[in-house]
Write a protein that holds these residues in place. Structure first.
Motif, PDB file in Angstrom:
ATOM      1  N   GLN A 172      -0.145  -5.387  -3.513  1.00 45.62           N
ATOM      2  CA  GLN A 172       0.711  -4.232  -3.797  1.00 45.62           C
ATOM      3  C   GLN A 172       0.652  -3.215  -2.657  1.00 45.62           C
ATOM      4  O   GLN A 172       1.664  -2.645  -2.259  1.00 45.62           O
ATOM      5  N   ALA A 173      -0.539  -3.040  -2.114  1.00 49.07           N
ATOM      6  CA  ALA A 173      -0.692  -2.111  -0.990  1.00 49.07           C
ATOM      7  C   ALA A 173       0.097  -2.606   0.215  1.00 49.07           C
ATOM      8  O   ALA A 173       0.784  -1.841   0.900  1.00 49.07           O
ATOM      9  N   LEU A 174       0.024  -3.920   0.481  1.00 47.54           N
ATOM     10  CA  LEU A 174       0.751  -4.481   1.624  1.00 47.54           C
ATOM     11  C   LEU A 174       2.260  -4.323   1.439  1.00 47.54           C
ATOM     12  O   LEU A 174       2.976  -3.993   2.383  1.00 47.54           O
ATOM     13  N   THR A 175       2.733  -4.541   0.220  1.00 51.32           N
ATOM     14  CA  THR A 175       4.170  -4.413  -0.043  1.00 51.32           C
ATOM     15  C   THR A 175       4.630  -2.967   0.197  1.00 51.32           C
ATOM     16  O   THR A 175       5.676  -2.738   0.800  1.00 51.32           O
ATOM     17  N   LEU A 176       3.822  -2.027  -0.241  1.00 52.23           N
ATOM     18  CA  LEU A 176       4.178  -0.616  -0.046  1.00 52.23           C
ATOM     19  C   LEU A 176       4.188  -0.257   1.444  1.00 52.23           C
ATOM     20  O   LEU A 176       5.133   0.351   1.947  1.00 52.23           O
ATOM     21  N   ILE A 177       3.137  -0.648   2.145  1.00 54.83           N
ATOM     22  CA  ILE A 177       3.064  -0.319   3.575  1.00 54.83           C
ATOM     23  C   ILE A 177       4.252  -0.924   4.318  1.00 54.83           C
ATOM     24  O   ILE A 177       4.915  -0.266   5.120  1.00 54.83           O
ATOM     25  N   ALA A 178       4.544  -2.193   4.015  1.00 48.05           N
ATOM     26  CA  ALA A 178       5.652  -2.876   4.696  1.00 48.05           C
ATOM     27  C   ALA A 178       6.956  -2.104   4.516  1.00 48.05           C
ATOM     28  O   ALA A 178       7.745  -1.978   5.457  1.00 48.05           O
ATOM     29  N   SER A 179       7.162  -1.569   3.334  1.00 46.84           N
ATOM     30  CA  SER A 179       8.443  -0.910   3.051  1.00 46.84           C
ATOM     31  C   SER A 179       8.606   0.388   3.853  1.00 46.84           C
ATOM     32  O   SER A 179       9.693   0.936   3.916  1.00 46.84           O
ATOM     33  N   ARG A 180       7.511   0.864   4.469  1.00 47.81           N
ATOM     34  CA  ARG A 180       7.580   2.158   5.170  1.00 47.81           C
ATOM     35  C   ARG A 180       7.518   2.045   6.694  1.00 47.81           C
ATOM     36  O   ARG A 180       7.717   3.030   7.385  1.00 47.81           O
ATOM     37  N   ILE A 181       7.211   0.886   7.211  1.00 44.11           N
ATOM     38  CA  ILE A 181       7.097   0.771   8.676  1.00 44.11           C
ATOM     39  C   ILE A 181       7.841  -0.479   9.164  1.00 44.11           C
ATOM     40  O   ILE A 181       8.054  -1.421   8.392  1.00 44.11           O
TER      41      ILE A 181
END
Lengths: 409, 411
Positions: A315-324
């Motif tokens: 979930q953390a990876l999905t969130l980070i990906a969506s922002r950078i």
């Protein structure tokens, strides 16, 4: 010095076998490509230089025939078969993907050729092998892969969508890889014993043993894998692993964090990006980072805490990906030790700094056009006997005189 | 046992499919492949060792089905390379080996004191083949990869998709298989060169580069014509790029997740298909030439799919094949392994005997040699199964000395 210098290979032109010839020619073998009058059909394959068709303008032709010499022989005539038989006496290897009985019908199959060159290595590639009449049926890359297994494992979670064939004529590539492995194995054996041989390469079988778990899950446990979007086909569904990045490009998050130090680094990265408060599951990530004792992955799905911690990594990876952007995500993940990759198109990969610095892009001179073009380079870096494209693909019959004059000497 | 490569000994650190698959080829042709494993971590640097699938309810480091599949006919020994004695034994083994193989991340062998420079000191003619995603040189050489990451980076994931969908990619580690094939080629070519000149060498295999080479015409279209394969809409990879064909695709059939592949190479194939289908829509102007079929491919695929969806996939493929049209059912594992007359009669699924698992079928080789064919007899080695045999027969230790090493935790 090249690895295969002094080895002469005859190749009967065909879209199926051409890559095998290239792999050995680029490693220094002398490869004589034999085309029928009028040229091989692949000369008419797109894409073309400036999108204009022409006998010497097919980029498909250019790619698959580097480092080869080209001659024309009409094997349907006695006269040219005689020349072919003379050539065989000078050759070490014959590679071909002719129809199953064609060479036998012409009186130039291994049975006859071995009488002319007793230590010849003859590699014959057919759809289902030389002994199966099904090799006579029409087949293309698509149908060979479909029957051989790869598409069954490739596609989407939504099974109303068809299985997917990866593009690029991979059935031919797989067959050619086995053709080359076989030819080299036989040459090494011949170096030691003086004995040549006939090798039967079965493209359907080659695809069958290039399917990873689809085959061994069945062989070992009688289980059937099912295709899933962007990840391994599996007996039971796995978590999504493809994420979309802020620039719209995708990345594969591969193996998610599984160990406390990885949860810690990911948590730090999330915090550094100022995103920790946006992730409700950050509490589980913290729990993972502070975990004491072994983090038992086999309890995922059974133990609620372990399951939640494991999920929070994704979930953390999905969130980070969506922002950078995708490349930032790729570098960021790698810097915290995660095996993650950006999903490049082929040309994006080709222009990537890593491959440029390794010298993967090579220049090939087309003196006939007074131009030089960039080509894909070495699949492996040999320290002493480097891979090298020694010449552009041949024009039709370009080396006829050179090859045949030497033969008649 | 095949004798093609029986003159060669491989000191093998490979694991997973990408590395172990390569040395499996060599072993099946008679090379002596000696796997070195860590007794402390029980060989777990190969994650497949104790992993699914399993033949029965037994679990543990000697029961991994994939590990067995990739390591047939190899010898397995354990050496604790944290110890001086363990490293000395490894040096003795390297001295009498032709090739050292590994697919660790960059730097692992160096940290143990067995980087290429040290290998050469031990054995000046040694061939060293390293295999990892980004290779040992270049800005990403420290990055971590596995099959799907190699495929993502190199464009293979991107070029496997349907229009309007996200990338489908390859639903398995195609580049673990293929990376292994390039590793085999590298080993064999280096051996041929050494056989002729006595010169060993290092081969740095980056599987991302091997993968890039599978996009040849696409890359030349980019470098020569400036045409990018990333465009607004993703083309369907089930369609043919070169040569151009239409129809060309995978179509639904009667049955549970049953599909058939059909390709019309030319006008004659299309006319034969029209005769087989025998429906009004086939004679529409929109489908009358290759150019018009290409322009109306979406519609063509829908029509063809409606026709196939009422029929059995094997019936269609047999019918079309008999009419000379390339066609094949999309075969499920059971169908291509147990019901396919070709793979069975070719001997593609040999049964090997594993010391603990018993008889298990494995992937064979898709080739046959007239003089020195491959053979697979023995399953993968159990952890340390051949330690005593190798240390006594090859390195000349006594059984007592091996026992002592065992007590000291060195093997």
């Amino acid at each position: 010095m090249t690895a295969l210098s002094g080895i002469r290979i005859l190749e009967l032109a065909s879209e199926r076998i051409s890559f095998a010839g290239k792999l050995m020619a680029d490693m220094g073998a002398e490869l004589i490509l034999i085309e029928p009058p009028g040229g091989d059909a692949c000369r008419a394959f797109p894409p073309f230089l400036d999108d204009e068709p022409g006998q010497n303008r097919s980029l498909y032709w250019w790619h698959y025939h580097t480092s080869k010499k080209g001659i024309v022989l009409d094997l349907d005539t006695d006269e040219d078969r005689k020349i072919f038989k003379k050539l065989i006496q000078t050759a070490d290897i014959l590679i071909e993907a002719e129809p199953r009985n064609r060479l036998d019908d012409l009186g130039i199959d291994y049975r006859e050729l071995v009488g002319l060159k007793k230590d010849l290595v003859h590699v014959a590639m057919t759809t289902f092998g030389r002994s199966d009449p099904r090799s006579d049926l029409a087949a293309t890359d698509l149908t060979i892969l479909a029957g051989g297994g790869p598409p069954w494992s490739c596609g989407y979670d939504d099974h109303s969508l068809p299985p997917v064939r990866g593009s690029g004529n991979q059935a031919y590539h797989i067959g050619c890889h086995f053709a080359v492995m076989s030819a080299l194995t036989a040459i090494l054996h011949r170096e030691l014993t003086g004995v040549g041989q006939f090798i039967d390469v079965n493209m359907h079988a080659a695809a069958n043993v290039t399917t990873e778990a689809a085959s061994y899950a069945w062989l070992v446990a009688g289980a059937t894998v099912l295709r899933q979007t962007g990840r391994h086909a599996s007996i039971s569904p796995s978590m999504e692993s493809q994420v979309v990045c802020a620039d719209g490009r995708y990345a594969n998050t591969g193996v998610p964090p599984r160990f406390p130090p990885e949860f810690r680094k990911l948590l730090d990265w999330l915090t550094e990006l100022g995103l920790k408060d946006e992730l409700p599951e950050a509490v589980f990530l913290e729990m993972g980072a502070d975990w004491e004792g072994p983090f038992n992955l086999s309890l995922i799905g059974e133990d609620d805490k372990i399951t939640a911690v494991f999920k929070s990594g994704r979930q953390a990876l999905t969130l980070i990906a969506s922002r950078i952007p995708a490349y930032d995500f790729f570098f960021g993940c790698q810097s915290v030790g995660l095996s993650v990759g950006v999903i490049n198109s082929p040309e994006e990969a080709f222009e990537d700094q890593h491959f440029k610095e390794r010298g993967y892009q090579v220049e090939v001179e087309h003196e006939d056009l007074a131009r030089t073009f960039r080509y894909p380079g070495a699949p492996y870096r040999f320290e002493k006997t480097p891979w090298r494209i020694s010449s552009r693909a041949p024009e039709l019959g370009e080396h006829q005189e050179e090859v045949l004059a030497k033969l008649l000497e | 046992m095949s004798k093609a490569l029986s003159a060669f000994r491989i000191c093998d650190f490979t694991g997973q499919l990408a590395g172990a698959g390569a040395t499996k080829w060599l072993a099946s042709f008679g090379a002596e492949v000696i796997r070195i494993e860590d007794p402390v971590r029980q060989g777990r640097w190969d994650i497949l060792r104790g992993n699914v699938p399993f033949v029965d309810d037994r679990r543990g480091i000697d029961f991994g089905g994939a590990f067995n599949n990739h390591n047939t006919d190899k010898l397995g020994i354990t050496l604790n390379l944290r110890t001086d004695k363990g490293r000395q034994l490894l040096a003795s083994l390297i001295k009498c080996s032709d090739v050292v193989t590994e697919n660790f991340a960059k730097g692992v062998l160096e940290r143990w004191g067995f980087g290429y420079e040290q290998l050469k000191e031990i054995n000046p003619e040694v061939i060293y083949v390293s295999n990892c995603g980004f290779g040992h040189v270049g800005p990403y050489s420290g990055f971590r990869t596995w099959g799907p990451i190699v495929q993502a980076i190199s464009g293979l994931t991107f070029t496997s998709a349907l229009p309007g969908q996200v990338p489908a990619g390859w639903g398995y580690s195609y580049m673990d298989h293929t990376g292994g094939y390039y590793m085999v080629m590298a080993i064999l070519m280096a051996l041929i060169h050494r056989q002729r000149t006595g010169e060993g060498q290092w081969v740095d295999l980056a599987t991302t580069e091997a993968a890039l080479g599978l996009h040849g015409p696409t890359l030349l279209d980019w470098t020569v014509n400036g045409r990018a394969s990333r465009q607004d809409s993703q083309p369907s990879s089930n369609r043919s790029q070169w040569p151009v064909m239409a129809p060309h695709g995978i179509y639904p059939c009667k049955g549970d997740d049953d599909w058939v592949a059909i390709a019309c190479r030319d006008e004659s194939d299309w006319q034969s298909l029209v005769t087989e289908i025998d429906e009004q829509w086939c004679s529409r102007d929109a489908f009358s030439s290759l150019d018009s079929r290409l322009g109306n491919q979406d519609d063509l695929d829908i029509q063809l799919g409606l026709w196939t969806s009422g029929l059995d996939k094997f019936d269609i493929s047999q019918r079309l094949s008999a009419a000379g049209i390339p066609s094949s059912a999309v075969q499920k594992p059971e169908e291509r392994i147990d019901k396919d007359p070709n793979t069975g009669s070719f001997g593609l699924w040999p049964t090997v005997r594993h010391t603990k698992m018993g008889e298990v079928r494995v992937d064979g080789q898709p080739v046959h040699f007239s003089e020195t064919d491959w053979a697979m007899k023995r399953g993968a080695p159990c952890l340390g199964e051949h330690t005593q045999q190798v240390l006594t027969d090859l390195l000349g230790l006594s059984k007592g000395e091996v026992e002592e090493l065992r007590r000291e935790g060195i093997v």
